[in-house]
Write a protein that holds these residues in place. Structure first.
Motif, PDB file in Angstrom:
ATOM      1  N   ASP A 198      41.487  33.432  39.836  1.00  0.00           N
ATOM      2  CA  ASP A 198      40.783  32.154  40.471  1.00  0.00           C
ATOM      3  C   ASP A 198      41.523  31.645  41.286  1.00  0.00           C
ATOM      4  O   ASP A 198      41.144  31.051  42.233  1.00  0.00           O
ATOM      5  N   LYS A 247      41.241  33.124  44.473  1.00  0.00           N
ATOM      6  CA  LYS A 247      40.037  32.917  44.964  1.00  0.00           C
ATOM      7  C   LYS A 247      39.978  31.669  45.375  1.00  0.00           C
ATOM      8  O   LYS A 247      39.350  31.210  46.416  1.00  0.00           O
ATOM      9  N   LYS A 248      40.477  30.828  44.967  1.00  0.00           N
ATOM     10  CA  LYS A 248      40.387  29.285  45.338  1.00  0.00           C
ATOM     11  C   LYS A 248      41.007  29.348  46.848  1.00  0.00           C
ATOM     12  O   LYS A 248      40.834  28.435  47.836  1.00  0.00           O
ATOM     13  N   ILE A 292      41.194  31.389  48.886  1.00  0.00           N
ATOM     14  CA  ILE A 292      40.353  31.987  50.117  1.00  0.00           C
ATOM     15  C   ILE A 292      39.453  31.252  50.628  1.00  0.00           C
ATOM     16  O   ILE A 292      38.980  30.980  51.469  1.00  0.00           O
ATOM     17  N   LEU A 293      38.817  30.254  49.324  1.00  0.00           N
ATOM     18  CA  LEU A 293      37.670  29.172  49.529  1.00  0.00           C
ATOM     19  C   LEU A 293      38.306  28.358  50.519  1.00  0.00           C
ATOM     20  O   LEU A 293      37.770  27.989  51.459  1.00  0.00           O
ATOM     21  N   ASP A 294      39.661  27.912  50.295  1.00  0.00           N
ATOM     22  CA  ASP A 294      40.396  27.023  51.304  1.00  0.00           C
ATOM     23  C   ASP A 294      40.239  27.512  52.701  1.00  0.00           C
ATOM     24  O   ASP A 294      39.998  26.889  53.604  1.00  0.00           O
ATOM     25  N   LEU A 332      38.264  29.640  53.880  1.00  0.00           N
ATOM     26  CA  LEU A 332      36.967  29.556  54.606  1.00  0.00           C
ATOM     27  C   LEU A 332      36.772  28.139  54.787  1.00  0.00           C
ATOM     28  O   LEU A 332      36.105  28.058  56.150  1.00  0.00           O
ATOM     29  N   SER A 333      36.937  27.195  54.133  1.00  0.00           N
ATOM     30  CA  SER A 333      36.812  25.609  54.622  1.00  0.00           C
ATOM     31  C   SER A 333      37.424  25.448  55.640  1.00  0.00           C
ATOM     32  O   SER A 333      37.187  24.349  56.307  1.00  0.00           O
ATOM     33  N   GLY A 363      37.710  27.310  58.213  1.00  0.00           N
ATOM     34  CA  GLY A 363      37.108  27.974  59.350  1.00  0.00           C
ATOM     35  C   GLY A 363      37.476  29.347  59.576  1.00  0.00           C
ATOM     36  O   GLY A 363      37.133  29.911  60.431  1.00  0.00           O
ATOM     37  N   TYR A 399      34.376  35.111  57.760  1.00  0.00           N
ATOM     38  CA  TYR A 399      34.140  35.874  56.545  1.00  0.00           C
ATOM     39  C   TYR A 399      34.545  37.263  56.258  1.00  0.00           C
ATOM     40  O   TYR A 399      34.943  37.824  55.178  1.00  0.00           O
ATOM     41  N   SER A 443      36.715  38.879  53.387  1.00  0.00           N
ATOM     42  CA  SER A 443      35.874  39.734  52.433  1.00  0.00           C
ATOM     43  C   SER A 443      36.957  40.848  51.818  1.00  0.00           C
ATOM     44  O   SER A 443      36.724  41.337  50.780  1.00  0.00           O
ATOM     45  N   LEU A 455      39.409  39.484  49.423  1.00  0.00           N
ATOM     46  CA  LEU A 455      38.730  39.391  48.171  1.00  0.00           C
ATOM     47  C   LEU A 455      38.564  40.538  47.435  1.00  0.00           C
ATOM     48  O   LEU A 455      38.668  40.780  46.429  1.00  0.00           O
ATOM     49  N   ARG A 456      38.190  41.721  47.999  1.00  0.00           N
ATOM     50  CA  ARG A 456      38.088  43.024  47.463  1.00  0.00           C
ATOM     51  C   ARG A 456      39.211  43.289  46.779  1.00  0.00           C
ATOM     52  O   ARG A 456      39.363  43.973  45.745  1.00  0.00           O
ATOM     53  N   GLU A 513      39.810  41.565  43.558  1.00  0.00           N
ATOM     54  CA  GLU A 513      39.019  42.095  42.584  1.00  0.00           C
ATOM     55  C   GLU A 513      39.711  43.142  41.771  1.00  0.00           C
ATOM     56  O   GLU A 513      39.784  43.447  40.611  1.00  0.00           O
TER      57      GLU A 513
END
Lengths: 292, 292
Positions: free
Chosen positions: A88, A91-92, A94-96, A98-99, A101, A104, A108, A111-112, A115
């Motif tokens: 997590d 992932k957080k 990565i979210l940062d 993204l936010s 800018g 994706y 992506s 992310l893979r 996981e």
DNA sequence: TTGCTCCTCACGTCACGTGAGGTGGC
DNA sequence: TTGCTCCTCACGTCACGTGAGGTGGC
């Protein structure tokens, strides 16, 4: 007492309690009129359920925790949650991004590989029983943070998954399982495992220092391993079973080589480990005889 | 292209895609035979959905992220996830303690205060719009790690919740909202807010140092605040609205005093802040006129 | 009788997965 | 015609929440 009072004492809603009853987590007696009669024990049990649910355990998990008189189940779940937290956090991050800018398609891929790494770690925990699984899992988890980018890595990943999904499960006799549990009950939790791993890491990074500083311990250990007491001990039996398992299951032939391909840092670790081991053997050649 | 190809290109299952269609996250055209025809744009959109779902966003959240051309929604969600991560880490620590054999009733209290703290933080984020909410939320989150043990704290907690649930929402005109968004788009993400908070903390801990080191900046700032340009600027309008809001909503009368009761470390922070402010006023008495 | 608690049963939630049953395209 | 894809509809999941409708206790 009736359900309303039970609800007040435990901070659980009536509906939640009814659900746990349905799932057989608690089993209060019935009064003549069909009303349920909660005992003190039922209340204690419901209080535990409250805590465990708030900590995010599923009812199935709670069921096994409640049934387990040792803390083994709880320890396993704790390791599992540690893996999830790590995932997590990644992932957080990565979210940062993204936010911030970033686009994706790049993320992506990241992310893979997050996981995939956590899949390997989870399957390791599942594949081996008890404390051994926790150790193996945390041991390898350190080497799983590298992104999977090459096709060599990708096929190594797939080999590992296939191995873990199909490997025969490691079976210990009930007697040996009990022994392991008894002896790991207190001392081994997530933190202790981490410390152990850290110590190992330091000793293989600087084997000369380790060998000179721990001369006495090592020699006592070697003496113990040569004793009759050791040969008849449960720990020796477990070791024999493990070696047998590792030789026949594909652990050495399939899993370890694939791990080396998947993770550069693991390959490096292995090289260091081999070097350290050579030095140990040079100093204590009698170890060779021990292993036969 | 048809759904099968879309599924392959996006790594989503057909059923997942169908679900997103039902939820109106994507809207492909139909061919004459009733089959859906996915465009390149639809595919791009589905790829984004894939990433966002893996990052744990709900379909509703994804809908707002996709509809939002700025990164504001994503930033908010990012702050929210940060709070959740912190809470989960605290919970994991409790799980570890349990697996170490600590008893349930003690931990149950700790659990409660973790939940209460994160409720406050979440409600803060919800209660204030845009960037301001993120700032407020992260600002106060630092002071919310103390356990709630006394009845004074408990009632302060309840006052805060009541305030946040009932406070009139802070309304900015669309023009001002746009201004805020434009000006916070790039520069303010979780990390920058943290840095800002850290800087403030250091300057109030050592106001003399701050005042002497930043003399020039402060004086330029004061000059700007006295200029006509500032008086007509959107930032001044926003400030006026904020002050008005804080005075009438109960922010100063209810929320801040309750926060001080709830959190010792916040009370301390306020005292320091007041001291620092006094020093500032001593050095620049003209500020008093500015605020009227 | 009234207002309360207790019981069980049914349906909703969220993001899909697993079919079922019917049609279209090659 | 066969085997494939496409469509829609229904039901299941998990841990309850929200009633509904009926009974019991005071």
């Amino acid at each position: 007492m009736l359900i309303n009072e039970a609800s007040k004492l435990t901070n659980l809603t009536k509906k939640a309690i009814e659900y746990y009853l349905e799932q057989k987590l608690v089993n209060p007696n019935r009064l003549e009129n069909g009303y349920r009669d909660f005992s003190e024990d039922d209340i204690e049990c419901l209080k535990k359920i409250y805590v465990l649910r708030k900590l995010g355990l599923s009812t199935e998990e709670i069921k096994s925790v409640l049934a387990d008189k040792t803390n083994n189940t709880l320890q396993r779940i704790s390791v599992q949650r540690e893996l999830i937290l790590q995932r997590d956090q990644a992932k957080k991050a990565i979210l940062d991004q993204l936010s911030f800018g970033k686009n994706y398609s790049e993320l992506s891929k990241e992310l893979r590989s997050i996981e995939q790494s956590s899949t390997v770690a989870e399957k390791l925990l599942e594949s081996f029983p008890g404390y051994y699984g926790q150790f193996i899992c945390l041991h390898f988890a350190r080497f799983l943070n590298e992104p999977i980018t090459t096709s060599v890595q990708q096929s190594a990943y797939e080999e590992i998954i296939a191995f873990l999904d199909n490997a025969p499960s490691l079976q210990l006799t009930e007697e040996l399982q009990l022994f392991l549990m008894e002896n790991t009950k207190q001392d081994f939790n997530t933190k202790n495992i981490r410390d152990l791993i850290e110590n190992t890491k330091q000793s293989i990074e600087n084997p000369d220092k380790f060998l000179s500083e721990n001369k006495e311990v090592i020699e006592r250990y070697l003496a113990y391993k040569q004793s009759e007491e050791y040969k008849n001990s449960p720990i020796n039996k477990i070791k024999t079973i493990l070696i047998e398992f590792n030789n026949t299951s594909g652990y050495y032939d399939v899993f370890i080589p694939a791990m080396k391909k998947l993770s550069g840092s693991y390959a490096e670790y292995c090289t260091q480990m081999e070097l350290a081991n050579e030095k140990l053997l040079q100093q204590y050649p009698e170890i060779n005889q021990l292993n036969n």
